[in-house]
Design an enzyme around this catalytic site. Structure first.
Site, PDB file in Angstrom:
ATOM      1  CD  GLN A 262      31.729 -28.989   9.856  1.00  0.00           C
ATOM      2  OE1 GLN A 262      30.883 -28.696  10.678  1.00  0.00           O
ATOM      3  NE2 GLN A 262      31.531 -29.969   8.988  1.00  0.00           N
TER       4      GLN A 262
ATOM      5  NE  ARG B 239      29.339 -39.149  12.099  1.00  0.00           N
ATOM      6  CZ  ARG B 239      30.001 -39.794  13.025  1.00  0.00           C
ATOM      7  NH1 ARG B 239      29.652 -39.668  14.271  1.00  0.00           N
ATOM      8  NH2 ARG B 239      31.006 -40.571  12.718  1.00  0.00           N
ATOM      9  CB  CYS B 240      23.332 -36.475   7.153  1.00  0.00           C
ATOM     10  SG  CYS B 240      22.138 -35.607   6.189  1.00  0.00           S
TER      11      CYS B 240
ATOM     12  CD  GLU C  63      28.100 -37.224   6.293  1.00  0.00           C
ATOM     13  OE1 GLU C  63      28.360 -36.054   6.534  1.00  0.00           O
ATOM     14  OE2 GLU C  63      27.732 -37.615   5.182  1.00  0.00           O
TER      15      GLU C  63
END
Ligand code: FAD
Lengths: 292, 792
Positions: free
Chosen positions: B221, B368-369, B738
């Site tokens: 990523q 996801r945060c 998120e």
């Protein structure tokens, strides 16, 4: 996936398939829907020398009721065929109820009923319905066919009674002598999950009296649990009153051999068995009343 | 005559995702789709025990397998100074174990062979002799005085404690508690979860000795951070390293860290002088790569009788596994945990944190945060729920009393964040209306009379999305800004590259929409490229909802600079001075003479064929954007459930999500993000966790145990929007990737708790499996999720 090396055979007749099994001397495995065997190959829990793919053998994909109402399920009948079957709803309600709870819709398009019973997973749904319904497996080998009562067929976790050179060609499930009633309930954490606990109940009703009751459990022991005697003892010759239902539920729950794990404690799973038995029986009693 | 913004796929258009053209046809190009000439395949042997000394490793039988080219062990890595590597939190992590294995699934050896079957066959022939050591699977065990020392490899590490950390105002908070009418407490575990992207991690390292160039295709990523890390770890010159992150099958934070497999494949390629492909299997991904959460959250709240919050204390105890490998900004030991309570007006707050090593996989990635914000907000909303109950106050009313009011912005939180905009109460009203809040209590009572258990749960939050600014946020010293490079071609088509890296978020679609909005070039005329460090400008990558707040802002700024140059060209073409030029979408015209104009495409052509004297040819710009602040989206979620008292099974009857993420570039993509996030939130609340038995065996190492929800059991979600533009973002957008994973879990849990708390239970730890809910109903006692689980 990277399984161990294996040879692959795709015979087009039963005779040929049996000959290959016979020659292999126990090194071969049958591939039906592959929904249990392929994951085992992936994990290398299974490492057969030869896979005998039976999907090209004609005549194994049908299920039908014969004249006396006996249900025949060929070795290549998929879970999905039974889910959408137009013939089993009235005659074999226990199987009909389980059909949409086996695995997930994708697996159901490939996995076979007979393969599932052969796989003898203690959490498998079909074996439980077979045990509750008094079914048989028809095995065919070099010396012809034999019928095996499912209770003598599913021997233990992942072990069945077939000889290495036999194929299970069909499952046979008898009809009710009166009205067939039944149900299947399963506690799963998600669609496609194996049972935390599940209950198959099969009743042969004469009027509002239970002529024969059958029951089996999945997920709550090291093998499919045969609770036929427990439920039959509580219900045979009786009507489905709340008291009788309670007694049957207790008797069946006592048969469970659950173990504590991340899905829940042994006590909890036993409680679920009891709850499910009484729910299925109460539903049947309730629908009887409505019909009356 | 300006172009119609929606027609050209500009801002606000629910433009179809262009990347889906290839994805839904199965034509995506993932790392595993890349095949290079002469490529070898690598398989990793993983430890099957959680804590053990390695007595010996015998690889001789593996070397004998035909087709095996190389077998690597920790000893061989150590000879090249590569047995250990740095983590993103200034710790070290074993690449291949030398002394001990410290978690089940740890990398012990690697086989490089002609094909992956051979590599796997040979791996099975490696014999490792272990001497078992006692195993630690939770922080309680880790801090016990007779606990075995997990990190005996480190100097100055006498215990299993990694850090003590604190932030906030201790004495002010103590004072608030002295003045409180009511003190409420809560004690929770946020279980270990795993991002489990559908595509596991993998790499293909291709070292070319003749040019000295190392090319690595990698599931990452953050390709530029990886390039820097490889330069440091492998001691290769940075200009000779090219990281290519092709299509990614999801990331969710899992693909931010550097994993041993990447490093081993690089060394293997250097040694064999052949490309080496490593593709992890799903079990390898689940048991060894970055997990999320695994933290114990203890809170106390000081309250006035009328419902006003006076102060808040929080203590976190985090389980980091065997190596402290959290991916997070350097300054903060437990991520942005101190963003907790940012949407509430809390005068005083104090947070203390302790982190421990255990015999579990390392990670602590921001699943996801935005760096532990999920835990912070889950804690906040569970604390709010408990406090409202302790006060005997309505859940919605208690929140509305304490939420920051519209006229209080900019608002400085007790922990020092500056929130800048929002309409929190409006969001509450929209949600309450949609869920039918006013009639619920009656409905609940009626149902209870008939033996049915209904519950309603609320979760509201604002979260800090879009790190940096660079003053406060860096990773290993690299400041957290981002970048965009826009090149407009002669015919008015364009290519845009950014330092972010899409993994499903839809950058190829939305970045083009931002350019369309700024320049009036149809979005279809703009191609977006990311992930290749040789071509993309330097950036920190995509995670923590930072792409739109940071890289997206850079896209707008690059487009604006291009427009500024185009304006000069327009003046030249129209033969007027620049001051007389007006802009409307897609077109410059002469002030007072709307008909006399040139399109942006005319200017593009002129930039290459007819530029003004003295002007540099071309029409392009590279912009680096360092945001002045984080962005602060708001969410208000309402969930209604029914619990089956006989089994503990619960169903969602209705779920209402109100999100304010500022200006929506592509409303359809925003909705997709919220739907996906709520699905993951539902999974965490309902079914999903990675736990361990007392021997350190990972329970959750495959998808039969670690459950991903499917369309079958996932409830429907009703989505609503409120729009408060971000005051500092060039296009007014806030992060949204998120919000739903962060705010979602507490809504489900609060709803279930609301249905069963008449028994006296205050907390059931996630996942709220039926057995746990049933136990709480039976006993009225809290149900803890702390491992080990008992497996008979
Ligand atoms: C994701 C997933 C979820 C699942 N969930 C469930 C669930 O909830 N409940 C459930 O009951 N099952 C579940 N299953 C298993 C599924 O039902 C399988 O289809 C079934 O267990 C095996 O049937 P098959 O045709 O796929 O057999 P295969 O995988 O092809 O074979 C299974 C075994 O049986 C043997 N075998 C197969 N057919 C014959 C035959 N005719 N004669 C002799 N031996 C034979 C094979 O050699 C092998 O050992 C799940 C599977 C998956 C992948």
């Amino acid at each position: 996936m990277y399984p161990s090396r294996f040879a692959y055979e795709a015979p087009t007749s039963l005779a040929e398939a049996i000959a290959i099994l016979d020659r292999s001397g126990g090194e071969a495995k049958i591939l039906a829907g592959g929904q249990s065997l392929v994951p085992m190959l992936k994990l290398r829990f299974a490492a057969p020398g030869t896979l005998v793919d039976i999907n090209n053998i004609p005549g194994l994909g049908e299920h039908w009721l014969d004249k006396d109402g006996t249900l025949h399920i060929g070795a290549l009948v998929r879970h999905e065929d039974l889910e959408y079957s137009t013939v089993i709803a009235d005659s074999h309600p226990t199987l009909a109820a389980a059909a949409e709870l086996v695995a997930d819709p994708i697996v159901r398009t490939r996995g076979t009923f007979v393969g599932s019973v052969c796989h003898a997973d203690p959490q498998g749904d079909w074996a439980a319905t077979m045990v509750a319904s008094g079914g048989q497996i028809i095995a065919q080998g070099p010396n012809g066919r034999r019928a095996i009562d499912v209770r003598e067929f599913v021997l233990g976790p992942f072990t069945n009674a077939l000889a290495y050179n036999e194929i299970a060609v069909e499952a046979v499930i008898p009809p009710a002598t009166g009205t067939a009633k039944g149900g299947y309930l399963k506690l799963e954490r998600r669609v496609g999950d194996f049972a935390t606990a599940s209950v198959a109940v099969n009743l042969d009703m004469h009027g509002d009296t239970v002529h024969r009751a059958g029951c089996a459990l999945a997920g709550v022991g090291g093998r499919t649990i045969d609770a036929n005697d427990a439920i039959n003892g509580a219900l045979k010759g009786k009507t489905l009153t709340p008291e009788n239902i309670e007694a049957a539920a207790d008797a069946v729950a006592a048969m469970a051999e659950p173990r504590s794990d991340h899905r829940g404690s042994a006590d909890y799973k036993r409680h679920i068995v009891k709850t499910f038995v009484s729910r299925i029986l109460s539903n049947i009693a309730h629908s009887e009343q409505k019909a009356a | 005559m300006s172009v119609d913004e929606i027609k050209i796929g500009g801002m606000g258009a629910s433009r179809r995702r262009v990347e889906d053209n290839r994805f839904i046809r199965g034509k995506g190009k993932y790392v595993d789709d890349v095949v290079l000439p002469g490529m070898l395949h690598m398989e990793i042997l993983r430890a099957d025990v959680a804590h053990a000394r390695i007595k010996s490793i015998d690889t001789s039988a593996a070397w004998e397998v035909p087709g095996v080219r190389l077998v690597l062990t920790g000893e061989m890595m150590a000879a090249r100074n590569l047995a250990w590597m740095p983590t993103l939190s200034y710790d070290t992590q074993a690449v291949l174990a030398t002394d001990k294995v410290r978690f089940q699934g740890q990398e012990v050896a690697a086989v490089i062979a002609d094909d992956p079957y051979i590599a796997k066959d040979a791996c099975a022939k490696i014999v490792v002799e272990y001497e078992a050591l006692p195993v630690i699977v939770n922080p309680d065990q880790a801090q016990s005085p007779d606990a075995p020392l997990i990190r005996d490899d480190k100097e100055n590490q006498p215990t299993n404690k990694i850090f003590d950390w604190e932030i906030g105002d201790k004495s002010g908070t103590d004072k608030a508690f002295e003045e409180a009418d009511v003190i409420s407490t809560i004690d929770l575990h946020y279980p270990r979860s795993h991002p489990s992207p559908l595509e596991p991690c993998g790499s293909i390292a291709d070292y070319d000795r003749s040019t000295g160039k190392l090319t690595v295709y990698m599931t990452t990523q953050a390709p530029h951070i990886i390039r820097a890390a490889v330069a440091m770890v492998a001691e290769l010159p940075e200009h000779q390293i090219r990281i290519i992150s092709p299509d990614l099958g999801g990331g969710f934070g899992n693909k931010v860290p550097v994993y041993p497999g990447y490093v081993i494949s690089i060394l293997a390629s250097i040694l064999t002088e052949r490309p080496v492909k490593w593709i992890e299997d799903k079990t390898g991904n689940l048991i060894s790569t970055g997990f999320g959460r695994d933290v114990y959250l203890q809170g106390q709240m000081a309250l006035r009788k009328d419902g006003k919050i006076l102060g808040m204390r929080m203590h976190t105890i985090s389980d980091h596994g065997a190596f402290y490998a959290d991916a997070q900004p350097t300054k903060f030991k437990i991520g942005l945990m101190h963003s907790t309570f940012a949407c509430y007006d809390v005068p005083a707050a104090h947070l203390t944190s302790t982190g421990y090593y255990t015999n579990k996989a390392p990670g602590g990635v921001a699943y996801r945060c935005s760096f532990r914000v999920t835990e912070a907000m889950f804690f906040q909303e569970r604390m709010m729920h408990a406090a409202a109950n302790d006060l005997g106050m309505d859940q919605a009313e208690f929140r509305r009393v304490n939420l920051v009011k519209d006229d209080m912005f900019p608002y400085r939180t007790a922990f020092g964040f500056l929130t800048d905009s929002g309409q929190y109460d409006k969001c509450m009203q929209v949600g309450m209306e949609a869920i039918g809040y006013d009639t619920f209590k009656e409905e609940q009572e009626e149902a209870r009379k008939r033996g049915r258990l209904l519950g309603l749960g609320i979760s509201t939050m604002t979260e800090p999305l879009g790190a940096g600014n660079s003053r406060e946020y860096d990773i290993l010293g690299i400041k957290m800004f981002d970048s965009a490079e826009l090149r407009v071609h002669m015919t008015g088509k364009a290519i845009l590259r950014t330092g972010a890296k899409t993994q499903g978020q839809g950058h190829e679609t939305t970045w083009a929409q931002i350019v369309a909005h700024e320049l009036g070039i149809p979005a279809d005329d703009i191609v977006v490229e990311e992930g290749d460090t040789d071509t993309a400008p330097f950036g920190m990558g995509t995670y923590a909802s930072r792409s739109t707040p940071v890289a997206g802002a850079a896209v707008a700024m690059a487009a604006r600079k291009v427009r500024a140059k185009a304006r000069k060209i327009a003046a030249h073409l129209l033969e007027v001075s620049e001051e007389d030029i007006e802009w409307e979408l897609g077109r410059f015209y002469v002030r007072g003479n709307h008909d006399r104009g040139v399109t942006i495409q005319d200017c593009a052509l002129a930039a290459y064929s007819n530029m003004p004297d003295g002007m540099e040819p071309g029409l392009e710009n590279v912009s680096y954007y360092d945001p002045p602040n984080l962005t602060w989206p708001f969410a208000a979620y309402f969930c209604k459930v029914e619990v089956d008292p006989a089994t503990g099974v619960w169903d969602v009857l209705k779920f209402v999500a109100v999100d304010d993420c500022g200006v929506r570039i592509n409303p359809m993509i925003v909705e997709g993000q919220v739907m996906g996030g709520l699905t993951e939130a539902y999974a965490m609340a309902n079914m999903q966790y990675i736990t361990f038995d007392e021997s350190g065996n990972c329970i959750g190492s495959n998808y039969m145990d670690y459950l991903l929800p499917t369309a079958w059991e996932t409830p429907g979600f009703e989505l609503h929007e409120v729009v408060t533009p971000c005051p500092h973002h060039p296009i007014g957008a806030k992060g949204i990737g998120e919000c739903a994973t962060v705010a979602g879990p507490a809504a489900f849990v609060n709803a279930v708790m609301n249905a069963i708390e008449h028994t006296g239970v205050r907390n059931v730890d996630m996942p709220l499996q039926p057995n746990r809910v049933f136990e709480a109903l039976q006993t009225g006692q809290d149900v803890s999720g702390m491992p080990p689980v008992k497996v008979e």
